[in-house]
Structures are given as C-alpha cells and as structure tokens.
Scaffold this active site. Structure first.
Site, PDB file in Angstrom:
ATOM      1  CB  VAL A 143      -0.691   0.407   0.888  1.00 27.51           C
ATOM      2  CG1 VAL A 143      -1.439   1.423   0.755  1.00 27.51           C
ATOM      3  CG2 VAL A 143      -1.649  -1.598   1.481  1.00 27.51           C
ATOM      4  N   PRO A 144       1.292   2.071  -0.919  1.00 23.39           N
ATOM      5  CG  PRO A 144       0.816   2.840  -3.521  1.00 23.39           C
ATOM      6  CD  PRO A 144       0.412   1.368  -2.707  1.00 23.39           C
ATOM      7  CB  CYS A 145       1.482   5.114   3.401  1.00 22.68           C
ATOM      8  SG  CYS A 145       3.176   4.230   3.595  1.00 22.68           S
ATOM      9  CG  HIS A 146       6.136   5.413  -0.966  1.00 24.81           C
ATOM     10  ND1 HIS A 146       5.673   4.081  -0.592  1.00 24.81           N
ATOM     11  CD2 HIS A 146       6.265   5.603  -2.423  1.00 24.81           C
ATOM     12  CE1 HIS A 146       5.789   3.986  -2.152  1.00 24.81           C
ATOM     13  NE2 HIS A 146       6.570   4.420  -2.643  1.00 24.81           N
ATOM     14  NE  ARG A 147       4.003   4.814  -5.965  1.00 31.51           N
ATOM     15  CZ  ARG A 147       3.224   3.464  -6.282  1.00 31.51           C
ATOM     16  NH1 ARG A 147       2.448   3.248  -6.183  1.00 31.51           N
ATOM     17  NH2 ARG A 147       4.595   2.703  -6.234  1.00 31.51           N
TER      18      ARG A 147
END
Length: 258
Positions: free
Chosen positions: A158-162
């Site tokens: 889940v690409p929360c860095h984006r």
DNA sequence: TGCATGACCCCTC
DNA sequence: GGAGGGGCCATGC
C-alpha cells in the site's frame, strides 16, 4: 515401561492422529523474509492475502520482534511459509502485480477505504492527504487519513509513500521522510519541480489544448507541452478559467489548494 | 463516555 | 513565505 506393556497407554496412543488438514493454517499465519526496495522485509500472510509487512532493519533483523509485533496487532502466532503468495515478490521490488491479494480483515471500514484509495496511486505519482480522505469517502477526515497511513500494515504494497502534503512538502513517513524521498525519487517523481511549483503557488497544471487540469505528478500533466502548460493555485481557479479536472488523477473540483 | 492523540489543512499575522 | 493556532475526525485508552 516398554511400549505395549500398558493397555491404557496403548489405548491413548491409538487415539493420537495427525491434525485435520488446514487446521494449522487456521491457527498460524505464515511469514517469510523477502527482498524489497526498503531492503529485506518480513511479510505475514494468510489464505486471504498479505496482512503485515515490516523492514527487517527496523526490527534489527529480529524475527521474534516481528512475530511479537504481529501478535500484538492481529492476535495470532506465526510459522514459516514454504513459498511466497502470488505477486508478492515483484510488487516488493516495485513491479506491481495484479495477482497480489491483501488481507484487510480486522481493519475498520475507514482504514480499508483509506488503504484501498492509497493503493490506486500509480508509481511515479503523488496525491495529497486530502485526496486520500476524499477518495475514502470522508473528505474532511484528512488528519484521520494520515493517522491510518501512519499505521499502514503493508508499506510498499500500500504505497503510502506516495501521499504528500498539500503544500508540496513530503510530509512524514513511518520509517522517516528520507526513505519516503528515496522511494519517490526511485519512481522518478520530480520532487524538485513539485517543490519549485509549490513555491510559486502552483499546485495544479493544466493544458490549454485539452482544457484538462491535473496534479503536477499525474502522467497526463507530465505530457503537457511547456508552451501550453498553465499553473493554478486551486482547481476552482482552473475551472473558472475553463478547465475541467482530469478524470485520471481526479483533483477535487472544490479544493482550494489541495 | 470522554479525553488525548496525530504521516493534515488552511487562515492569519 | 514561514510560523502559529484553530479546526477537523477516527481511534485508543
């Protein structure tokens, strides 16, 4: 006492049987270690999908610490897995696989909605926290959406860095903003341009040939010819100038700066 | 139940 | 344009 000499022991022994098929999977959650863009990670997964990911580095490489952390959150013990679930390894390396399934059971509806919305952000692009809250169906729960991402059980998958701040700054990350910046630069997000635009008060880019306005990192925005590119502080300002929000990146039509 | 806590946002100065 | 403060809301205790 020798085997066979005690009728009671013999009777008890006859009762022993292998556990029913699948029982272990109901009791334990599988785990394995795998390479990722954050170095080696420990991954826990059930028959429903991946449930928990943590970089080995943040646990000092201690699988017991991972097991304890997992049990604190999900209440189950771990046992080693024979092989990785479909799609996990390429996704951890930055090549998202549609076959990868995530196990979102045990999370609140809001948490599931926030994580699902975040998962829709393409590699190489960013969205503000307000966008995630809106896509999750709670446009005013921006801060709460950030709290959910702070506890993201499956970073990278889940690409929360984006997810970044509305003012162009990166915002925080569970493993430190330096890791967030590295992941985004690896995905070829032009952070320097995003910051430069934000300094000029530009949070959206529109094309006067298509009449569409996007987030600056949207792949449609990156294709705009510089001669036809126009910056806007808000979607409202762009709409007033005759633009419509991009159907791909879906900037909020009523937003002021996010 | 009520209160404290945040990976935020936006207005004001 | 940068800092401070109030608003916001889901969650945990």
């Amino acid at each position: 006492m020798l085997n066979g000499a005690d009728p009671i022991a013999d009777a008890l022994g006859a009762l022993a049987a292998p556990p029913p098929t699948g029982l272990a999977d109901k009791v334990f959650t599988a785990w394995l270690a795998a390479p990722s863009r954050l170095g080696e990670v420990f991954v826990a997964f059930t028959g429903h999908g991946v449930q928990f990911v943590r970089p080995a580095e943040t646990l000092h490489g201690d699988i017991d610490a991972f097991a304890e952390s997992y049990r604190d959150r999900f209440g189950r013990p771990l046992r080693p897995a024979a092989r990785a679930p479909s799609g996990l390894l390429p996704t951890l390396r930055g090549r998202p696989a549609t076959s990868l399934r995530l196990d979102l059971r045990g999370l609140s509806e809001f948490e599931r909605d926030v994580l699902t919305a975040t998962r829709r952000i393409p590699a190489g692009e960013t969205r503000p926290y307000g966008w995630v809250a809106r896509e999750a169906g709670r446009p005013r729960a921006v801060r709460a959406a950030g709290s959910v991402l702070a506890r993201n059980p499956m970073p990278l998958l889940v690409p929360c860095h984006r997810v970044v701040r509305a003012d162009g700054r990166l915002g925080d990350y569970m493993f430190g903003s330096a890791h967030k910046e590295k992941l985004l630069r690896d995905e070829r997000v032009d952070l320097d341009e995003v910051v430069a635009l934000a300094r000029q008060g530009v949070h959206y880019l529109g094309s006067d040939t298509t009449g569409v306005v996007c987030f600056p990192t949207c792949h449609n925005a990156r294709r705009i010819d510089p001669a036809h590119r126009h910056g806007f502080r808000s979607v409202g300002a762009a709409v007033a100038a005759g633009y419509r929000p991009c159907r791909t990146c879906r900037p909020a039509a009523d937003a002021t700066s996010a």
